[in-house]
Scaffold this motif. Structure first.
Motif, PDB file in Angstrom:
ATOM      1  N   LYS A   1      97.977  71.092  68.557  1.00 42.45           N
ATOM      2  CA  LYS A   1      96.745  71.500  68.254  1.00 42.45           C
ATOM      3  C   LYS A   1      96.272  71.126  66.884  1.00 42.45           C
ATOM      4  N   LYS A   2      97.126  71.334  65.929  1.00 42.56           N
ATOM      5  CA  LYS A   2      96.944  71.025  64.464  1.00 42.56           C
ATOM      6  C   LYS A   2      96.551  69.708  64.471  1.00 42.56           C
ATOM      7  N   LEU A   3      97.239  68.651  65.102  1.00 44.26           N
ATOM      8  CA  LEU A   3      96.841  66.882  65.053  1.00 44.26           C
ATOM      9  C   LEU A   3      95.485  67.077  65.692  1.00 44.26           C
ATOM     10  N   ALA A   4      94.998  67.694  66.979  1.00 43.98           N
ATOM     11  CA  ALA A   4      93.882  67.439  67.645  1.00 43.98           C
ATOM     12  C   ALA A   4      92.674  68.059  66.519  1.00 43.98           C
ATOM     13  N   GLN A   5      92.912  69.058  65.862  1.00 37.42           N
ATOM     14  CA  GLN A   5      91.903  69.495  65.052  1.00 37.42           C
ATOM     15  C   GLN A   5      91.778  68.664  63.897  1.00 37.42           C
TER      16      GLN A   5
ATOM     17  N   LEU B   1      89.679  66.456  72.853  1.00 42.21           N
ATOM     18  CA  LEU B   1      90.993  65.947  72.038  1.00 42.21           C
ATOM     19  C   LEU B   1      92.222  66.628  72.690  1.00 42.21           C
ATOM     20  N   TYR B   2      91.801  67.949  72.791  1.00 42.38           N
ATOM     21  CA  TYR B   2      92.692  68.887  72.944  1.00 42.38           C
ATOM     22  C   TYR B   2      92.229  70.227  74.054  1.00 42.38           C
ATOM     23  N   LYS B   3      92.836  71.013  74.565  1.00 43.37           N
ATOM     24  CA  LYS B   3      92.271  71.963  75.443  1.00 43.37           C
ATOM     25  C   LYS B   3      90.983  72.655  74.853  1.00 43.37           C
ATOM     26  N   ASP B   4      91.123  73.044  73.589  1.00 44.33           N
ATOM     27  CA  ASP B   4      89.836  73.619  73.251  1.00 44.33           C
ATOM     28  C   ASP B   4      89.145  72.992  71.998  1.00 44.33           C
ATOM     29  N   VAL B   5      89.370  71.680  71.871  1.00 46.38           N
ATOM     30  CA  VAL B   5      89.046  70.795  70.728  1.00 46.38           C
ATOM     31  C   VAL B   5      88.154  69.951  71.325  1.00 46.38           C
ATOM     32  N   GLU B   6      86.896  70.072  71.035  1.00 47.81           N
ATOM     33  CA  GLU B   6      85.937  69.390  71.717  1.00 47.81           C
ATOM     34  C   GLU B   6      84.671  68.714  70.550  1.00 47.81           C
ATOM     35  N   PRO B   7      85.135  67.946  69.739  1.00 48.86           N
ATOM     36  CA  PRO B   7      84.078  67.581  68.644  1.00 48.86           C
ATOM     37  C   PRO B   7      82.857  66.633  69.311  1.00 48.86           C
TER      38      PRO B   7
ATOM     39  N   GLU C   1      87.553  50.795  65.352  1.00 49.56           N
ATOM     40  CA  GLU C   1      89.014  51.291  65.348  1.00 49.56           C
ATOM     41  C   GLU C   1      89.218  52.722  65.231  1.00 49.56           C
ATOM     42  N   VAL C   2      88.232  53.321  66.198  1.00 46.59           N
ATOM     43  CA  VAL C   2      88.747  54.777  66.474  1.00 46.59           C
ATOM     44  C   VAL C   2      89.077  54.735  68.158  1.00 46.59           C
ATOM     45  N   PHE C   3      90.306  55.140  68.287  1.00 46.04           N
ATOM     46  CA  PHE C   3      90.851  54.818  69.502  1.00 46.04           C
ATOM     47  C   PHE C   3      91.254  56.238  70.213  1.00 46.04           C
ATOM     48  N   ILE C   4      90.138  56.511  71.324  1.00 45.75           N
ATOM     49  CA  ILE C   4      90.270  57.564  72.224  1.00 45.75           C
ATOM     50  C   ILE C   4      90.395  57.151  73.463  1.00 45.75           C
ATOM     51  N   GLU C   5      90.905  57.996  74.330  1.00 50.06           N
ATOM     52  CA  GLU C   5      91.240  57.530  75.866  1.00 50.06           C
ATOM     53  C   GLU C   5      89.802  57.855  76.537  1.00 50.06           C
ATOM     54  N   ARG C   6      89.646  56.814  77.343  1.00 50.03           N
ATOM     55  CA  ARG C   6      88.153  56.769  78.139  1.00 50.03           C
ATOM     56  C   ARG C   6      87.991  57.846  78.759  1.00 50.03           C
ATOM     57  N   ARG C   7      88.907  58.904  79.377  1.00 53.15           N
ATOM     58  CA  ARG C   7      88.749  60.050  80.129  1.00 53.15           C
ATOM     59  C   ARG C   7      88.487  61.184  79.333  1.00 53.15           C
ATOM     60  N   SER C   8      88.765  60.967  78.035  1.00 49.58           N
ATOM     61  CA  SER C   8      88.603  62.060  76.969  1.00 49.58           C
ATOM     62  C   SER C   8      87.037  62.235  76.674  1.00 49.58           C
ATOM     63  N   ILE C   9      86.397  61.280  76.930  1.00 51.07           N
ATOM     64  CA  ILE C   9      84.858  61.073  76.656  1.00 51.07           C
ATOM     65  C   ILE C   9      84.067  61.531  77.755  1.00 51.07           C
ATOM     66  N   LEU C  10      83.501  62.988  77.406  1.00 55.32           N
ATOM     67  CA  LEU C  10      82.860  63.950  78.309  1.00 55.32           C
ATOM     68  C   LEU C  10      81.271  63.416  78.577  1.00 55.32           C
ATOM     69  N   LEU C  11      81.034  62.128  78.957  1.00 56.37           N
ATOM     70  CA  LEU C  11      79.809  61.957  79.166  1.00 56.37           C
ATOM     71  C   LEU C  11      79.123  62.573  80.682  1.00 56.37           C
ATOM     72  N   ALA C  12      78.566  63.504  80.937  1.00 58.94           N
ATOM     73  CA  ALA C  12      78.002  64.132  81.844  1.00 58.94           C
ATOM     74  C   ALA C  12      77.471  63.328  82.936  1.00 58.94           C
ATOM     75  N   GLU C  13      76.733  62.337  82.577  1.00 55.72           N
ATOM     76  CA  GLU C  13      76.158  61.238  83.516  1.00 55.72           C
ATOM     77  C   GLU C  13      75.784  59.951  82.274  1.00 55.72           C
TER      78      GLU C  13
ATOM     79  N   THR D   1     102.565  68.210  77.819  1.00 54.82           N
ATOM     80  CA  THR D   1     101.248  68.750  78.242  1.00 54.82           C
ATOM     81  C   THR D   1     100.449  67.452  78.983  1.00 54.82           C
ATOM     82  N   ILE D   2      99.843  67.837  79.958  1.00 58.77           N
ATOM     83  CA  ILE D   2      99.156  66.935  80.813  1.00 58.77           C
ATOM     84  C   ILE D   2      97.676  67.581  81.162  1.00 58.77           C
ATOM     85  N   ASP D   3      96.816  66.911  80.766  1.00 55.82           N
ATOM     86  CA  ASP D   3      95.434  67.154  80.569  1.00 55.82           C
ATOM     87  C   ASP D   3      94.947  68.124  82.049  1.00 55.82           C
ATOM     88  N   THR D   4      95.295  67.287  83.008  1.00 62.44           N
ATOM     89  CA  THR D   4      94.913  67.944  84.388  1.00 62.44           C
ATOM     90  C   THR D   4      95.682  68.857  85.062  1.00 62.44           C
TER      91      THR D   4
END
Length: 151
Positions: free
Chosen positions: A62-66, A132-138, A106-118, A8-11
Protein backbone atom coordinates in the motif's frame (compact mmCIF):
# COMPACT_ATOMS: atom_id res chain seq x y z
CA UNK A 1 -13.31 -24.51 -3.88
CA UNK A 2 -12.05 -22.47 -0.92
CA UNK A 3 -8.44 -21.22 -1.14
CA UNK A 4 -6.20 -18.95 0.91
CA UNK A 5 -4.26 -16.40 -1.13
CA UNK A 6 -0.48 -16.24 -0.73
CA UNK A 7 -0.28 -13.16 -3.01
CA UNK A 8 -2.52 -10.21 -3.71
CA UNK A 9 -4.63 -10.87 -6.81
CA UNK A 10 -6.70 -7.93 -8.08
CA UNK A 11 -9.76 -9.96 -8.99
CA UNK A 12 -9.79 -12.12 -5.84
CA UNK A 13 -8.40 -10.25 -2.85
CA UNK A 14 -5.35 -9.40 -0.80
CA UNK A 15 -2.76 -11.75 0.62
CA UNK A 16 -3.97 -13.96 3.48
CA UNK A 17 -7.67 -13.79 2.63
CA UNK A 18 -9.84 -16.83 2.04
CA UNK A 19 -12.00 -16.87 -1.08
CA UNK A 20 -14.00 -19.22 -3.28
CA UNK A 21 -12.77 -19.99 -6.80
CA UNK A 22 -13.56 -22.54 -9.48
CA UNK A 23 -11.76 -25.85 -8.86
CA UNK A 24 -10.07 -25.75 -12.28
CA UNK A 25 -8.77 -22.20 -11.69
CA UNK A 26 -7.27 -23.28 -8.37
CA UNK A 27 -5.86 -26.55 -9.69
CA UNK A 28 -4.49 -25.23 -12.99
CA UNK A 29 -3.36 -21.70 -12.11
CA UNK A 30 -3.32 -20.70 -8.44
CA UNK A 31 -1.69 -23.82 -6.97
CA UNK A 32 1.02 -24.37 -9.65
CA UNK A 33 1.96 -20.65 -9.60
CA UNK A 34 2.20 -20.69 -5.79
CA UNK A 35 -0.39 -17.93 -5.51
CA UNK A 36 -2.75 -19.83 -3.20
CA UNK A 37 -3.14 -22.91 -1.01
CA UNK A 38 -6.21 -25.02 -0.23
CA UNK A 39 -8.26 -23.73 2.71
CA UNK A 40 -7.87 -26.68 5.06
CA UNK A 41 -7.81 -26.42 8.87
CA UNK A 42 -4.04 -27.08 8.85
CA UNK A 43 -3.38 -24.38 6.26
CA UNK A 44 -5.60 -21.91 8.18
CA UNK A 45 -3.42 -22.43 11.27
CA UNK A 46 -0.25 -21.86 9.22
CA UNK A 47 -1.70 -18.68 7.72
CA UNK A 48 -2.74 -17.37 11.15
CA UNK A 49 0.83 -17.86 12.33
CA UNK A 50 2.11 -15.94 9.31
CA UNK A 51 -0.53 -13.18 9.67
CA UNK A 52 1.99 -10.60 10.97
CA UNK A 53 4.18 -11.21 7.92
CA UNK A 54 1.17 -10.73 5.62
CA UNK A 55 0.13 -7.54 7.41
CA UNK A 56 3.64 -6.17 6.91
CA UNK A 57 3.53 -7.13 3.22
CA UNK A 58 0.12 -5.45 2.79
CA UNK A 59 1.39 -2.26 4.43
CA UNK A 60 4.48 -2.26 2.21
CA UNK A 61 2.41 -2.79 -0.97
CA UNK A 62 0.00 0.00 0.00
CA UNK A 63 2.86 2.39 0.79
CA UNK A 64 4.46 1.68 -2.60
CA UNK A 65 1.12 2.23 -4.32
CA UNK A 66 0.64 5.56 -2.55
CA UNK A 67 4.14 6.70 -3.54
CA UNK A 68 3.40 5.71 -7.14
CA UNK A 69 0.08 7.56 -6.93
CA UNK A 70 1.89 10.78 -5.99
CA UNK A 71 4.04 10.46 -9.12
CA UNK A 72 1.19 9.39 -11.41
CA UNK A 73 -1.39 12.02 -10.46
CA UNK A 74 0.60 14.81 -12.15
CA UNK A 75 1.03 12.95 -15.44
CA UNK A 76 -0.43 14.48 -18.55
CA UNK A 77 -0.80 12.21 -21.55
CA UNK A 78 -1.42 13.56 -25.07
CA UNK A 79 -2.82 11.37 -27.84
CA UNK A 80 -3.13 12.50 -31.46
CA UNK A 81 -6.09 11.11 -33.40
CA UNK A 82 -7.81 11.65 -36.73
CA UNK A 83 -10.93 13.77 -36.37
CA UNK A 84 -13.83 15.00 -38.48
CA UNK A 85 -16.14 17.93 -37.73
CA UNK A 86 -13.37 19.38 -35.52
CA UNK A 87 -14.00 17.16 -32.47
CA UNK A 88 -15.41 13.72 -33.34
CA UNK A 89 -12.82 10.96 -33.71
CA UNK A 90 -12.84 8.51 -36.60
CA UNK A 91 -12.20 5.70 -34.17
CA UNK A 92 -11.83 5.93 -30.43
CA UNK A 93 -9.13 6.16 -27.79
CA UNK A 94 -9.02 3.06 -25.58
CA UNK A 95 -6.97 1.91 -22.62
CA UNK A 96 -4.51 0.36 -25.12
CA UNK A 97 -3.83 3.79 -26.61
CA UNK A 98 -3.44 5.37 -23.17
CA UNK A 99 -1.03 2.62 -22.09
CA UNK A 100 1.05 3.13 -25.25
CA UNK A 101 1.22 6.88 -24.60
CA UNK A 102 2.24 6.28 -20.96
CA UNK A 103 4.88 3.76 -22.02
CA UNK A 104 6.34 6.39 -24.37
CA UNK A 105 6.73 8.65 -21.30
CA UNK A 106 8.38 5.74 -19.44
CA UNK A 107 5.46 5.38 -17.02
CA UNK A 108 4.68 1.68 -16.89
CA UNK A 109 1.17 0.84 -15.72
CA UNK A 110 -0.76 -2.32 -16.51
CA UNK A 111 -3.49 -1.83 -19.09
CA UNK A 112 -6.16 -3.39 -16.90
CA UNK A 113 -5.34 -0.83 -14.18
CA UNK A 114 -6.52 2.00 -16.44
CA UNK A 115 -10.18 2.41 -15.50
CA UNK A 116 -11.63 3.89 -18.66
CA UNK A 117 -15.43 3.53 -18.38
CA UNK A 118 -15.94 3.72 -22.15
CA UNK A 119 -13.71 4.57 -25.12
CA UNK A 120 -13.08 8.28 -25.73
CA UNK A 121 -14.80 9.37 -28.95
CA UNK A 122 -14.23 13.14 -28.97
CA UNK A 123 -11.20 15.40 -28.80
CA UNK A 124 -10.69 17.13 -25.47
CA UNK A 125 -9.24 16.69 -22.00
CA UNK A 126 -10.31 13.80 -19.77
CA UNK A 127 -9.53 12.64 -16.23
CA UNK A 128 -8.95 8.88 -16.23
CA UNK A 129 -8.60 6.96 -12.93
CA UNK A 130 -5.82 4.40 -12.55
CA UNK A 131 -6.11 1.65 -9.93
CA UNK A 132 -2.70 1.05 -8.37
CA UNK A 133 -3.96 -0.78 -5.28
CA UNK A 134 -7.29 -1.60 -3.66
CA UNK A 135 -8.14 1.96 -2.48
CA UNK A 136 -5.44 3.89 -4.35
CA UNK A 137 -6.84 5.37 -7.57
CA UNK A 138 -5.14 8.58 -8.75
CA UNK A 139 -6.39 10.29 -11.90
CA UNK A 140 -4.22 11.04 -14.92
CA UNK A 141 -5.04 13.71 -17.48
CA UNK A 142 -5.53 12.43 -21.02
CA UNK A 143 -5.70 15.03 -23.78
CA UNK A 144 -6.96 13.93 -27.19
CA UNK A 145 -5.84 16.33 -29.90
CA UNK A 146 -6.62 16.41 -33.62
CA UNK A 147 -3.88 15.01 -35.80
CA UNK A 148 -2.20 17.58 -38.06
CA UNK A 149 -3.34 17.20 -41.67
CA UNK A 150 -0.60 16.76 -44.24
CA UNK A 151 -1.74 17.57 -47.76
Amino acid sequence: MRVILKETIDTLGIVGTECTVAPGYARNYLFPQGKAIAATPQNRKVIEQARAKFDLQIAKEKKLAQEMAEKVKDIKCTIKAKVFEEVRLYGSVTSHDIKAALDAQEVFIERRSILLAEPIKEAGEYKVPVRLYKDVEPEITVTVEPEEKTD
